[in-house]
Write an enzyme that holds these catalytic residues in place. Structure first.
Site, short mmCIF file in Angstrom:
data_model
loop_
_atom_site.label_atom_id
_atom_site.label_comp_id
_atom_site.label_asym_id
_atom_site.label_seq_id
_atom_site.Cartn_x
_atom_site.Cartn_y
_atom_site.Cartn_z
N CYS A 3 0.86 -1.19 0.00
CA CYS A 3 0.00 0.00 0.00
C CYS A 3 0.89 1.24 0.00
CB CYS A 3 -0.91 -0.02 1.23
SG CYS A 3 -1.76 1.55 1.51
N CYS A 6 0.54 3.33 3.17
CA CYS A 6 1.19 2.70 4.33
C CYS A 6 2.71 2.92 4.26
CB CYS A 6 0.86 1.20 4.40
SG CYS A 6 -0.79 0.85 5.03
N ASP A 29 -0.45 16.37 -1.96
CA ASP A 29 -0.73 15.43 -3.05
C ASP A 29 0.33 15.59 -4.14
OD1 ASP A 29 -3.56 13.86 -4.07
OD2 ASP A 29 -2.07 14.38 -5.61
N HIS A 45 -4.78 1.19 8.44
CA HIS A 45 -5.14 0.88 7.04
C HIS A 45 -6.61 0.49 6.96
CE1 HIS A 45 -4.52 -0.28 2.85
NE2 HIS A 45 -5.46 -1.18 3.12
N ASN A 85 -12.75 9.73 -2.44
CA ASN A 85 -13.23 8.82 -3.48
C ASN A 85 -13.30 7.42 -2.89
OD1 ASN A 85 -13.34 10.81 -5.53
ND2 ASN A 85 -11.11 10.69 -5.72
N HIS A 96 -6.30 3.10 0.27
CA HIS A 96 -6.10 3.41 1.69
C HIS A 96 -6.90 4.69 1.91
CE1 HIS A 96 -3.22 3.63 5.37
NE2 HIS A 96 -4.03 4.68 5.48
N HIS A 98 -8.44 8.04 2.34
CA HIS A 98 -7.80 9.35 2.40
C HIS A 98 -8.81 10.43 2.06
CE1 HIS A 98 -7.27 7.71 -1.66
NE2 HIS A 98 -7.33 8.94 -2.12
N HIS A 100 -9.05 14.21 0.47
CA HIS A 100 -8.42 15.30 -0.26
C HIS A 100 -8.92 16.62 0.33
CE1 HIS A 100 -7.23 12.89 -3.95
NE2 HIS A 100 -8.18 12.10 -3.47
P1 DGP Z 1 -7.68 8.91 -5.30
O1 DGP Z 1 -7.79 8.99 -6.78
O2 DGP Z 1 -8.83 9.59 -4.59
O3 DGP Z 1 -7.41 7.51 -4.81
O4 DGP Z 1 -6.42 9.82 -4.93
C1 DGP Z 1 -5.13 9.35 -4.74
C2 DGP Z 1 -4.24 10.55 -4.69
O5 DGP Z 1 -3.00 10.14 -4.17
C3 DGP Z 1 -3.96 11.19 -6.05
O6 DGP Z 1 -4.46 12.53 -6.06
C4 DGP Z 1 -2.46 11.19 -6.19
C5 DGP Z 1 -1.97 10.88 -4.79
N1 DGP Z 1 -0.79 10.05 -4.73
C6 DGP Z 1 -0.63 8.83 -5.30
N2 DGP Z 1 0.60 8.35 -5.04
C7 DGP Z 1 1.22 9.29 -4.29
C8 DGP Z 1 2.52 9.38 -3.71
O7 DGP Z 1 3.37 8.49 -3.81
N3 DGP Z 1 2.79 10.52 -3.00
C9 DGP Z 1 1.88 11.52 -2.85
N4 DGP Z 1 2.26 12.59 -2.14
N5 DGP Z 1 0.64 11.47 -3.38
C10 DGP Z 1 0.33 10.38 -4.10
#
Ligand code: DGP
Length: 112
Positions: A3, A6, A29, A45, A85, A96, A98, A100
């Site tokens: 993950c 994680c 992000d 998690h 989402n 995982h 989250h 936004h």
């Molecule tokens: P979602 O589509 O709602 O699952 O959003 C996942 C978000 O996570 C997306 O906007 C990009 C962000 N993201 C994915 N991988 C990484 C990472 O390795 N580091 C950071 N900082 N953000 C990430």
């Protein structure tokens, strides 16, 4: 567990951290969709909002208790959007839970 979030929580993958305590982590992000865009994750998690139940909902409270403080700390002045989402049809890409937090400009008024 394979993950990404994680691994960010454990420090195995670096991130631009805004805040961390024993329950939650907030970080910017990697693909910002607004001038200010960060994520808040529970360290526990949970796959998505669909996995919230009475055994783990205390960490959701911990997330939301910190949102106003973190929005201010991140420089948001005129309001923000909170998005989580959940599942395939919502295009959840990281499994995982989250949240936004998007702000720093007038956001579109309609759902895409
Ligand atoms: P979602 O589509 O709602 O699952 O959003 C996942 C978000 O996570 C997306 O906007 C990009 C962000 N993201 C994915 N991988 C990484 C990472 O390795 N580091 C950071 N900082 N953000 C990430």
């Amino acid at each position: 567990m394979d993950c990404i979030f994680c691994k960010i929580i454990s420090g195995d993958i670096p991130s631009k951290k805004l805040y961390e305590d024993e329950n939650i982590l907030a970080f910017h992000d990697i693909h910002p969709q607004a001038p200010i865009h960060f994520l808040i994750v529970p360290k526990l998690h949970i796959e998505s909002a669909d996995g919230i139940d009475e055994t783990n909902s205390n960490v959701i409270t911990k997330v939301f208790e910190k949102i106003p403080y973190l929005a201010r700390e991140a420089g948001i002045k005129n309001g923000y959007r909170i998005i989580s989402n959940c599942g395939k049809d919502a295009c959840q890409s990281v499994k995982h839970l989250h949240f936004h937090i998007l702000g720093g400009k007038q956001l579109p008024g309609e759902m895409g």
